[in-house]
Each structure stands twice: as C-alpha cells, then as structure tokens.
Enzyme design. Structure first.
Site, PDB file in Angstrom:
ATOM      1  N   ASP A  35       0.838  -1.121   0.233  1.00 16.62           N
ATOM      2  CA  ASP A  35      -0.025   0.214  -0.406  1.00 16.62           C
ATOM      3  C   ASP A  35       1.200   0.937   0.324  1.00 16.62           C
ATOM      4  OD1 ASP A  35      -3.533   0.616   1.536  1.00 16.62           O
ATOM      5  OD2 ASP A  35      -1.756   2.615   0.680  1.00 16.62           O
TER       6      ASP A  35
ATOM      7  N   LEU B  99      -0.487   4.151   1.043  1.00 13.84           N
ATOM      8  CA  LEU B  99      -0.759   4.904   2.226  1.00 13.84           C
ATOM      9  C   LEU B  99      -0.613   6.270   1.740  1.00 13.84           C
ATOM     10  CD1 LEU B  99       1.748   3.250   5.428  1.00 13.84           C
ATOM     11  CD2 LEU B  99      -0.279   2.907   4.907  1.00 13.84           C
TER      12      LEU B  99
ATOM     13  N   GLU C 144      -7.713   4.719  -6.107  1.00 14.53           N
ATOM     14  CA  GLU C 144      -8.530   6.002  -5.670  1.00 14.53           C
ATOM     15  C   GLU C 144      -9.726   5.995  -6.011  1.00 14.53           C
ATOM     16  OE1 GLU C 144      -6.784   8.530  -4.607  1.00 14.53           O
ATOM     17  OE2 GLU C 144      -5.241   8.050  -4.540  1.00 14.53           O
TER      18      GLU C 144
ATOM     19  N   THR D 168     -15.719  -2.558  -9.843  1.00 18.31           N
ATOM     20  CA  THR D 168     -17.582  -2.046  -9.004  1.00 18.31           C
ATOM     21  C   THR D 168     -18.387  -2.197  -9.991  1.00 18.31           C
ATOM     22  OG1 THR D 168     -18.203   0.143  -8.584  1.00 18.31           O
ATOM     23  CG2 THR D 168     -16.228   0.329 -10.294  1.00 18.31           C
ATOM     24  N   ASP D 169     -19.556  -1.520  -9.517  1.00 13.58           N
ATOM     25  CA  ASP D 169     -20.755  -1.783 -10.046  1.00 13.58           C
ATOM     26  C   ASP D 169     -20.708  -0.966 -11.022  1.00 13.58           C
ATOM     27  OD1 ASP D 169     -21.236  -0.488  -8.559  1.00 13.58           O
ATOM     28  OD2 ASP D 169     -23.354  -1.532  -7.424  1.00 13.58           O
ATOM     29  N   GLU D 170     -19.873   0.528  -9.928  1.00  8.81           N
ATOM     30  CA  GLU D 170     -19.994   1.274 -11.096  1.00  8.81           C
ATOM     31  C   GLU D 170     -20.092   1.683 -12.985  1.00  8.81           C
ATOM     32  OE1 GLU D 170     -18.766   5.404  -9.086  1.00  8.81           O
ATOM     33  OE2 GLU D 170     -19.791   4.360  -7.575  1.00  8.81           O
TER      34      GLU D 170
ATOM     35  N   TYR E 277     -14.075   8.603 -12.115  1.00  4.58           N
ATOM     36  CA  TYR E 277     -13.558   6.599 -11.061  1.00  4.58           C
ATOM     37  C   TYR E 277     -14.158   5.824 -11.880  1.00  4.58           C
ATOM     38  CZ  TYR E 277     -14.560   3.667  -8.143  1.00  4.58           C
ATOM     39  OH  TYR E 277     -13.827   1.961  -6.836  1.00  4.58           O
TER      40      TYR E 277
ATOM     41  N   LYS F 102     -11.530   2.553 -13.185  1.00  6.61           N
ATOM     42  CA  LYS F 102     -11.939   1.390 -12.958  1.00  6.61           C
ATOM     43  C   LYS F 102     -12.854   0.685 -14.128  1.00  6.61           C
ATOM     44  CE  LYS F 102     -11.952  -0.398  -9.253  1.00  6.61           C
ATOM     45  NZ  LYS F 102     -10.783  -0.402  -8.418  1.00  6.61           N
TER      46      LYS F 102
ATOM     47  N   ASP G 159     -26.201  18.801  -6.758  1.00  4.19           N
ATOM     48  CA  ASP G 159     -26.354  17.607  -6.984  1.00  4.19           C
ATOM     49  C   ASP G 159     -24.404  17.381  -7.478  1.00  4.19           C
ATOM     50  OD1 ASP G 159     -26.724  14.369  -7.259  1.00  4.19           O
ATOM     51  OD2 ASP G 159     -28.249  14.996  -8.953  1.00  4.19           O
TER      52      ASP G 159
ATOM     53  N   GLY H 235     -23.007  14.279 -13.379  1.00  2.00           N
ATOM     54  CA  GLY H 235     -22.812  13.161 -13.597  1.00  2.00           C
ATOM     55  C   GLY H 235     -23.231  12.017 -13.348  1.00  2.00           C
TER      56      GLY H 235
HETATM   57  P1  NAD Z   1      -9.947   2.730  -0.400  1.00  2.00           P
HETATM   58  O1  NAD Z   1      -9.844   4.129  -0.971  1.00  2.00           O
HETATM   59  O2  NAD Z   1     -10.446   2.889   1.132  1.00  2.00           O
HETATM   60  O3  NAD Z   1      -8.709   2.405   0.283  1.00  2.00           O
HETATM   61  C1  NAD Z   1      -7.689   2.968  -1.322  1.00  2.00           C
HETATM   62  C2  NAD Z   1      -6.066   1.715  -1.274  1.00  2.00           C
HETATM   63  O4  NAD Z   1      -5.240   2.498  -1.999  1.00  2.00           O
HETATM   64  C3  NAD Z   1      -5.510   2.920  -0.176  1.00  2.00           C
HETATM   65  O5  NAD Z   1      -5.321   1.607   1.649  1.00  2.00           O
HETATM   66  C4  NAD Z   1      -4.495   3.631  -0.405  1.00  2.00           C
HETATM   67  O6  NAD Z   1      -3.874   3.615   0.113  1.00  2.00           O
HETATM   68  C5  NAD Z   1      -4.426   2.469  -1.784  1.00  2.00           C
HETATM   69  N1  NAD Z   1      -3.542   2.923  -2.812  1.00  2.00           N
HETATM   70  C6  NAD Z   1      -4.131   4.542  -3.720  1.00  2.00           C
HETATM   71  N2  NAD Z   1      -3.256   4.553  -4.292  1.00  2.00           N
HETATM   72  C7  NAD Z   1      -2.515   3.107  -4.686  1.00  2.00           C
HETATM   73  C8  NAD Z   1      -1.348   3.432  -4.982  1.00  2.00           C
HETATM   74  N3  NAD Z   1      -0.710   4.325  -6.159  1.00  2.00           N
HETATM   75  N4  NAD Z   1      -0.456   2.667  -5.072  1.00  2.00           N
HETATM   76  C9  NAD Z   1      -1.072   1.358  -3.840  1.00  2.00           C
HETATM   77  N5  NAD Z   1      -1.472   2.016  -2.523  1.00  2.00           N
HETATM   78  C10 NAD Z   1      -2.550   2.727  -3.281  1.00  2.00           C
HETATM   79  O7  NAD Z   1     -10.394   1.873  -1.409  1.00  2.00           O
HETATM   80  P2  NAD Z   1     -11.677   1.508  -0.630  1.00  2.00           P
HETATM   81  O8  NAD Z   1     -12.847   1.885  -1.104  1.00  2.00           O
HETATM   82  O9  NAD Z   1     -11.008  -0.320   0.436  1.00  2.00           O
HETATM   83  O10 NAD Z   1     -11.704   0.109  -2.224  1.00  2.00           O
HETATM   84  C11 NAD Z   1     -10.388  -0.828  -2.384  1.00  2.00           C
HETATM   85  C12 NAD Z   1     -11.038  -1.362  -3.814  1.00  2.00           C
HETATM   86  O11 NAD Z   1     -12.503  -1.535  -3.703  1.00  2.00           O
HETATM   87  C13 NAD Z   1     -11.417  -0.535  -4.566  1.00  2.00           C
HETATM   88  O12 NAD Z   1     -10.295  -0.333  -6.267  1.00  2.00           O
HETATM   89  C14 NAD Z   1     -12.452   0.192  -5.470  1.00  2.00           C
HETATM   90  O13 NAD Z   1     -12.643   0.007  -6.834  1.00  2.00           O
HETATM   91  C15 NAD Z   1     -13.652  -1.286  -5.153  1.00  2.00           C
HETATM   92  N6  NAD Z   1     -14.968  -1.397  -4.244  1.00  2.00           N
HETATM   93  C16 NAD Z   1     -15.032  -0.327  -3.675  1.00  2.00           C
HETATM   94  C17 NAD Z   1     -16.565  -0.191  -3.143  1.00  2.00           C
HETATM   95  C18 NAD Z   1     -17.305   0.297  -2.463  1.00  2.00           C
HETATM   96  O14 NAD Z   1     -17.989   0.753  -1.833  1.00  2.00           O
HETATM   97  N7  NAD Z   1     -15.925   1.395  -1.673  1.00  2.00           N
HETATM   98  C19 NAD Z   1     -17.309  -1.248  -3.694  1.00  2.00           C
HETATM   99  C20 NAD Z   1     -16.819  -1.981  -5.204  1.00  2.00           C
HETATM  100  C21 NAD Z   1     -15.562  -1.767  -5.249  1.00  2.00           C
HETATM  101  O1  DAU Z   2     -20.902   1.289  -5.595  1.00  2.00           O
HETATM  102  C1  DAU Z   2     -20.043   0.918  -5.773  1.00  2.00           C
HETATM  103  C2  DAU Z   2     -19.040   2.234  -5.660  1.00  2.00           C
HETATM  104  O2  DAU Z   2     -19.673   3.513  -4.019  1.00  2.00           O
HETATM  105  C3  DAU Z   2     -17.655   2.162  -4.853  1.00  2.00           C
HETATM  106  O3  DAU Z   2     -17.219   1.521  -6.839  1.00  2.00           O
HETATM  107  C4  DAU Z   2     -17.137   3.630  -5.009  1.00  2.00           C
HETATM  108  O4  DAU Z   2     -15.581   3.570  -4.512  1.00  2.00           O
HETATM  109  C5  DAU Z   2     -17.963   3.550  -3.674  1.00  2.00           C
HETATM  110  O5  DAU Z   2     -17.475   5.394  -3.206  1.00  2.00           O
HETATM  111  C6  DAU Z   2     -18.968   4.241  -3.953  1.00  2.00           C
HETATM  112  O6  DAU Z   2     -18.914   5.341  -4.935  1.00  2.00           O
HETATM  113  P1  DAU Z   2     -20.551   5.977  -5.122  1.00  2.00           P
HETATM  114  O7  DAU Z   2     -20.396   7.155  -5.651  1.00  2.00           O
HETATM  115  O8  DAU Z   2     -21.940   5.254  -4.987  1.00  2.00           O
HETATM  116  O9  DAU Z   2     -20.634   6.478  -2.879  1.00  2.00           O
HETATM  117  P2  DAU Z   2     -20.508   8.089  -2.024  1.00  2.00           P
HETATM  118  O10 DAU Z   2     -20.603   7.037  -0.907  1.00  2.00           O
HETATM  119  O11 DAU Z   2     -19.644   8.947  -2.744  1.00  2.00           O
HETATM  120  O12 DAU Z   2     -21.925   8.111  -2.347  1.00  2.00           O
HETATM  121  C7  DAU Z   2     -23.253   7.648  -1.932  1.00  2.00           C
HETATM  122  C8  DAU Z   2     -24.323   8.087  -3.115  1.00  2.00           C
HETATM  123  O13 DAU Z   2     -24.803   9.285  -1.563  1.00  2.00           O
HETATM  124  C9  DAU Z   2     -24.440   8.650  -4.107  1.00  2.00           C
HETATM  125  O14 DAU Z   2     -25.807   9.067  -5.033  1.00  2.00           O
HETATM  126  C10 DAU Z   2     -23.712  10.298  -3.917  1.00  2.00           C
HETATM  127  C11 DAU Z   2     -24.256  10.351  -2.766  1.00  2.00           C
HETATM  128  N1  DAU Z   2     -24.426  11.601  -1.886  1.00  2.00           N
HETATM  129  C12 DAU Z   2     -22.591  11.118  -1.006  1.00  2.00           C
HETATM  130  C13 DAU Z   2     -22.048  11.610  -0.471  1.00  2.00           C
HETATM  131  C14 DAU Z   2     -20.657  12.198   0.719  1.00  2.00           C
HETATM  132  C15 DAU Z   2     -24.269  12.886  -1.028  1.00  2.00           C
HETATM  133  O15 DAU Z   2     -25.771  12.504  -0.715  1.00  2.00           O
HETATM  134  N2  DAU Z   2     -23.739  13.488  -0.239  1.00  2.00           N
HETATM  135  C16 DAU Z   2     -22.275  12.966  -0.062  1.00  2.00           C
HETATM  136  O16 DAU Z   2     -21.872  13.706   0.708  1.00  2.00           O
END
Ligand code: NAD
Ligand code: DAU
Length: 353
Positions: A38, A40, A89, A134-136, A159, A163, A289, A292
């Site tokens: 990582d 960090l 990211e 991700t599903d996105e 983002y 992905k 909002d 996108g």
């Molecule tokens: P997060 O942002 O909490 O963690 C990302 C980690 O990657 C961090 O520890 C960061 O230091 C590390 N990192 C970032 N850039 C790096 C680099 N260049 N080299 C090495 N390490 C690096 O993310 P998360 O929410 O834990 O997501 C993890 C994975 O799961 C991602 O690939 C994300 O796309 C995927 N994902 C997330 C969600 C969600 O809801 N959070 C859902 C579906 C998929």
């Molecule tokens: O679907 C999987 C994805 O879910 C992952 O791939 C991403 O890494 C993760 O960040 C997440 O993306 P979202 O954009 O869906 O999550 P977020 O928590 O940023 O936002 C969730 C919903 O809430 C979205 O419709 C935007 C809205 N929102 C978000 C924030 C931060 C608000 O209304 N207010 C806020 O302050």
C-alpha cells in the site's frame, strides 16, 4: 518462505475493504503469507490492521503500484504466488475534481501489476490474479432491472471510467497472455474503517458533531448497500473457487434512496446519543447535485450465489447499528483520519456546494 502454501500480495490492504480482506485471510488461512502492499495515501491507514499486524504471517510494504521496480522487488523477495488487487483511488467526488490520479493508480498501476505478475509467473497457470472492481462500470440504471455480468460497460464518472479501463486490461491479459485472472464487481460497501468522505461514515460523523448533512440533489439516487465483511467473504470465495477468466457480481439486494438512508441513520443515532427522535433530521441540507450523478445501482448476484453458494450474512439495519457503534467507540481512529488535510477537503467539497 517455502513453508507457506500461498504467498498472497494484497494491494490496498491499508484501505477500507482491503483491511477487512486481510483480516479475513489471516484468520482463515494461517498457512498463507499475506503481504500488504500500500502507498498509504490519505485513504490508507495502518491502524486499520492494528489487531492483526503482529501475526507472524503478515508483512507490510509501502509501495506505489505504479513503481515497476519496487513491485518487481516485492514479487521476487516474497516469491508471490497470487494477487488480490484492491489498491485504487476510490472516491467519485475526488475523481470529478481531478481525474489524473485515478488514471495513474487505477489504470497505469493495474497494468503495471498485470505485466509484472505475467513476467514473474512465466505462463504457469497455478496462480490467481484477482481484480476487485465496482458495479459503477455498468453505468446507471433506470427504475427497473439489475446489473448482471453481461450488462454492457457504460462508465460515466472519471472514477468508473478508470475502473472500467482497468477491467478491460485484466480481461486483455487473460485473453492475450493467458494470465489466470478472476474479477469481481461489487456494489456500495459499508462498515467499520470506512473513510468519512463516503456517504455513510460522513453522515455518522456529521450527525455526531451536529454539522450539516449534505444530501446531493433531491436525495432520490439509489444505491445497493453491502456489509463490507460480506464483500470480503465473496472475494475469499471467488479467489479460491471462482472460475478463471470469469467475472462475478457481488451485491446485497438492498436498495435505498440516499434520503431514506440518511433519515434512518438520523433516527438510529438520535436513539444511541439520547437525543429526541427527529432532532438530527433537522441537520439535513440539500446541496448542489454531483455532476453526472448516476441514478441507481442494483446488482444481480445470482451467478455468485449459484456457483459458489455465497450469500450476504447480515441485515442492513443490524449492520448499520454495528457500524454506528464502531464509529462512536473508535473516536481515536476518526480523529486520526480527519486530522491533516481532511478539514480542507471537507470545506472545499461541501461547504461551497
Ligand atoms: P479505499 O480508498 O478505502 O482504499 C484504497 C487503498 O489503496 C488505500 O489504502 C490507499 O492507500 C491505497 N492506494 C491508493 N493508491 C495507491 C497506489 N498508487 N499504490 C498503492 N496503494 C494505493 O478504497 P476501498 O473503498 O477500500 O476500495 C478498495 C477497492 O474496492 C477499490 O479498487 C475500489 O474500486 C473497489 N470497490 C469499492 C467499493 C466501495 O463501496 N468502497 C465497492 C466496490 C468496489
Ligand atoms: O457502487 C460501488 C461504489 O460505491 C464504489 O466503487 C466506490 O469506490 C464507492 O465510493 C461508492 O461510490 P458512490 O459514489 O456510490 O458512494 P458515495 O458514498 O460517494 O455516495 C453514495 C451516494 O450518496 C451517491 O448517490 C452520492 C450521495 N452522497 C454522497 C456524499 C459523500 C450525498 O448525497 N452526499 C454526500 O455527502
């Protein structure tokens, strides 16, 4: 080194989901060496693993996944047999502010890892490169329907475009070079150790501190929420038993509009904080909002359930209650991750909206 049955490189293991994946692997597979790689960034925090980092089969390497020489050295030093790739990211709003870090880490970093794994494993198929996505990548749904593994890719934010691009490269390495890859595309996770820039931990933080709760647009966008430990169990199942070259959708059939979810959290926290029910809802503030903004995500995880017998383990209401408790009981963690540049980011993102 030879005594370990697998030597697994987990990238992004200091982040939210990665730390849960590492905790699960260390608990269930004591015969594996787990190497957490990582960079960090602001989102990575080694405190996320403080309960397991003294285990003898855990190692940490602070490395950027775009640094080819450093990654090659890690493969050679630990004789890596498998990769679970989570480093990324991950925040959509940050990708709108500045896409280039997303291109570098999510696209260039992923291709770098694929290339090095391919060279190191030299065509042997006794390995797994599991790419966590991700599903996105599927874009945005209308009122009906679910994303399946055959839904066409239609990413709409920087983002999700990064992905989607990384997913395409993973498939390209499978088809072109025979790299033994597996992929998973998951919906929104929630749970402990989630950085408070994402909806649920941000709302918990702001409710606790009586700050405005910024709801984007009308709050009618829909997300499909999954307990992070259920995502970790899905990754475990796919990594071990999923078919090579295949993608698996992961989700909880648990759709909520953002406003319903924020109101639910307000009431839950009113109870836990001893406030009058309805008090925290007064903090809800509708703001401009997201550009996108994808309307709705919802996952069909039938393939994962039928092929690998995976199911979510916990009801959302119970998971949310546990999550709120974790944040209230771990103020030192919250203070650590919200110190430094967090306040600056928060002010820029929310207060100027
Ligand atoms: P997060 O942002 O909490 O963690 C990302 C980690 O990657 C961090 O520890 C960061 O230091 C590390 N990192 C970032 N850039 C790096 C680099 N260049 N080299 C090495 N390490 C690096 O993310 P998360 O929410 O834990 O997501 C993890 C994975 O799961 C991602 O690939 C994300 O796309 C995927 N994902 C997330 C969600 C969600 O809801 N959070 C859902 C579906 C998929
Ligand atoms: O679907 C999987 C994805 O879910 C992952 O791939 C991403 O890494 C993760 O960040 C997440 O993306 P979202 O954009 O869906 O999550 P977020 O928590 O940023 O936002 C969730 C919903 O809430 C979205 O419709 C935007 C809205 N929102 C978000 C924030 C931060 C608000 O209304 N207010 C806020 O302050």
């Amino acid at each position: 080194m030879e005594n370990y049955s697998k030597r697994v490189l987990v990238t992004g293991g200091a982040g939210f989901i990665g730390s849960h994946v590492i905790r699960r692997l260390l608990k269930h597979y004591p015969n594996y060496l787990i190497v957490n790689l990582d960079k960090l960034t602001y989102a990575g925090n080694l405190q996320n693993l403080s309960d397991v980092d003294s285990l003898p089969n855990y190692r940490f390497e602070r490395v950027d996944i775009t640094d080819a020489d450093a990654i090659r050295a890690v493969f050679a030093n630990f004789q890596i047999t498998d990769v679970i790739h989570l480093a990324a990211e991950s925040h959509v709003d940050r990708s709108i502010e500045g896409p280039m870090d997303f291109v570098m880490t999510n696209v260039v970093g992923t291709v770098n890892l694929l290339q090095i794994a391919k060279d190191y494993w030299k065509g042997s198929d006794n390995h797994v490169f599991h790419h966590v996505s991700t599903d996105e990548v599927y874009g945005s749904l209308g009122d009906e329907g679910l994303f399946t593994e055959s839904t066409s890719y239609d990413p709409r934010s920087p983002y999700s475009a990064s992905k989607a691009s990384s997913d395409h490269f993973v498939r390209a390495f499978y088809h072109t070079y025979g790299l033994p890859v597996k992929m998973s595309n998951c919906s929104n996770n929630y749970g402990s150790h989630h950085f408070p820039e994402k909806l649920i931990p941000l709302m918990i933080h702001n409710i606790q501190h009586n700050k405005p709760l910024p709801v984007y647009g009308k709050g009618d966008n829909i997300r499909d929420w999954l307990w992070v430990e259920d995502h970790a169990s899905a990754i475990d199942a796919i990594f071990h038993r999923g078919r090579v070259g295949e993608s698996y959708n992961v989700g909880g059939l648990n759709e909520w509009t953002n406003i319903e979810l924020v109101k639910f959290l307000c009431n839950l926290m009113d109870e836990k904080l001893g406030r009058e029910i309805g008090e925290s809802e007064k903090l809800i503030t509708y703001v401009t909002d997201r550009a996108g903004h994808d309307k709705r995500y919802a996952i069909d995880a039938t393939k994962l359930e039928h092929e690998l017998g995976w199911k979510p383990s916990i009801l959302f209401e119970e998971g949310l209650s546990k999550t709120v408790d974790w944040y209230l009981e771990n103020q030192d963690w919250v203070e650590k991750v919200t110190s430094g540049s967090y306040q600056e980011y928060y002010d820029q993102m929310y207060l100027n909206r």
